[in-house]
Scaffold this active site. Structure first.
Site, short mmCIF file in Angstrom:
data_model
loop_
_atom_site.label_atom_id
_atom_site.label_comp_id
_atom_site.label_asym_id
_atom_site.label_seq_id
_atom_site.Cartn_x
_atom_site.Cartn_y
_atom_site.Cartn_z
N HIS A 207 44.03 32.32 51.60
CA HIS A 207 43.61 33.36 50.65
C HIS A 207 42.18 33.12 50.17
O HIS A 207 41.38 34.04 50.12
CB HIS A 207 44.58 33.39 49.46
N ASP B 7 43.44 38.95 44.08
CA ASP B 7 44.45 38.78 45.12
C ASP B 7 45.65 39.64 44.74
O ASP B 7 46.06 39.67 43.57
CB ASP B 7 44.85 37.30 45.19
#
Length: 482
Positions: free
Chosen positions: A22, A127
């Site tokens: 990520h 995110d």
């Protein structure tokens, strides 16, 4: 607003989930936005930040962007926490319960990071699994954009979780793993229960990790826009389904290739931008230099996967018995149990000396683009899948968890650029699949992979879909300035 602030560029706060895949993906987005001359504040966990500074060129890479700044924060886990295997899921409650309140406090105390040379935060790109960042954005009236770092196909399957539960496909029970799932529009003819994201493999629909996935995915629609690291020619039909719920969707991938394209456009010297949390052993590149073209199978299961000693030996025997050359990345923490590699049989050691090479971590993007590489035995993480697609390297997929399950199905069934080996780990199957990829159907797979690589590179070239979408994203962010 003063005249000085009027002339300042947009100021974007980027906040990834603090695990390598990520962080890496969102760092590339940050650099793409820096190239568009936006100011960036990048929230990063203290653990991730220390790994990046120690093992990558991230400091020198971002030094050329005066508008970029890191802002470290605790992820709430102790330093000795493995952040891998099944325990990687500990990061979700930890970030929610510890990082969330710290983030809110940090934003208030720093006045949203405004200064004489920086306007307050124009928008938050969070995110997609950090809903607390979305809560803060809504509370303060700051525009919110979610970045989902997974594939479109995985995101869409997760989005359809309520329908999957209603249809009885989840929880997955008994021997019904190969039943076709009908509750995910666009995938009704090929998606099996075993291909659903790994979090769906639970005994009870009330299991926390399933509920977290369901909640975090559905709340994505509250954002003003969303970003996916994919491209139209790869996942177009699925993107059409998602746009029915999220019309302002920017596909900007493959982001690593897109970044290279933009740097070349600006005549900036391009270095492969590693975001690794591990020290890379570059000796493997020297070894590859001595191997014939398309002769080596690259083996890496990413930054999270762990294997048992029995699985390790099955893979090892399969690779050695296949008779193919192989380069195998084996992370120091990737084997369960303390004995790990102890007492390795002599025949494996001899077979590895003859045809193999093993390292703790490799410069993956560089390795995949090396002319000696002919295939990739992968965990099917999305970053790895995209890197393999851009490099034109066919795959054998052994997914570990999460989105990897559905990625591997698309690689084998839809894009037809590899083989799916999920839910099995025996040496005979490994031998068979390696030989099928590297010998029997080698030309067929290479031809398809080469075609997909060309489509990927076109998407991130000037005039391509992802190139245009990134321009559109930048324009949208600029329009948010009040």
């Amino acid at each position: 607003m003063g005249s000085q602030e009027t002339n300042l560029p947009p100021h974007v706060l980027i906040f990834p989930l603090p695990i390598q895949g990520h962080v890496n993906s969102m760092l590339r987005l940050a650099e793409l936005l820096c190239l568009a001359e936006l100011d960036i504040t990048f929230i990063v966990s203290e653990f991730s930040h220390s790994r990046l500074i120690k093992h990558t060129n991230v400091a020198s890479r971002f030094a050329r962007y005066p508008g970029f700044q890191f802002q470290p924060i605790s992820d709430g886990l102790p330093d000795d926490h493995p952040r891998a295997g099944e325990r990687v899921m500990d990061i979700l409650p930890s970030t929610k319960n510890v990082t969330g309140p710290l983030f809110k406090q940090m934003m208030v105390e720093n006045k949203c990071f405004s200064s004489a040379t920086r306007r307050p935060i124009t928008c938050i790109i969070a995110d997609g699994v950090l809903s607390f960042a979305g809560d803060f954005a809504q509370e303060k009236g700051i525009p919110l954009i979610y970045f989902r770092t997974v594939s479109a196909c995985s995101f869409w399957a997760c989005f359809c979780m309520p329908e999957l539960i209603e249809s009885g496909d989840i929880p997955i029970k008994g021997n019904g793993m190969d039943l076709i799932v009908k509750s995910v529009p666009g995938m009704e003819t090929f998606l099996r229960r075993r291909d659903l994201p790994g979090f769906c493999r639970v005994n009870d629909i009330n299991e926390p990790k399933l509920q977290i996935l369901k909640t975090e995915t559905r709340q994505t629609t509250r954002a003003q826009a969303a970003i996916l690291n994919t491209f139209e020619d790869l996942e177009g039909p699925i993107l059409s389904q998602i746009r029915k719920h999220m019309p302002r969707l920017f596909t900007i991938g493959p982001s690593h290739s897109h970044l290279t394209s933009r740097l070349e456009t600006k005549n900036i010297k391009t270095l492969i931008s590693s975001g690794s949390f591990w020290e890379e052993d570059r000796s493997c590149v020297d070894w590859l230099d001595a191997q014939p073209p398309r002769s080596v199978l690259y083996v890496s299961f990413g930054s999270i996967t762990v294997v048992t000693r029995d699985q390790l030996l099955e893979f090892w025997y399969g690779l050695v018995n296949s008779g193919q050359r192989f380069l195998w990345v084996m992370r120091p923490d990737s084997i369960m149990g303390k004995d790990g590699q102890s007492q390795i049989p002599a025949d494996l050691e001899e077979g590895t000396k003859a045809r193999g090479y093993m390292v703790g971590w490799a410069p993956q993007e560089e390795v995949l683009n090396h002319p000696a590489i002919g295939g990739f035995l992968t965990h099917s993480g999305w970053n790895s899948t995209l890197e393999s697609i851009v490099a034109g390297v066919p795959m054998i997929c052994w997914p570990y968890f999460a989105d990897q399950m559905i990625n591997s199905r698309f690689v084998s069934e839809i894009w037809k650029i590899g083989l799916d080996m999920k839910d099995t780990c025996d040496r005979e199957t490994i031998v068979k699949m390696v030989r099928e990829l590297m010998e029997i159907r080698k030309d067929e797979f290479l031809q398809r992979a080469d075609h997909m690589a060309k489509l990927a590179k076109e998407a991130v070239s000037e005039g391509g879909s992802s190139y245009s979408n990134l321009d559109g994203l930048v324009d949208y962010i600029k329009s948010l300035i009040i």
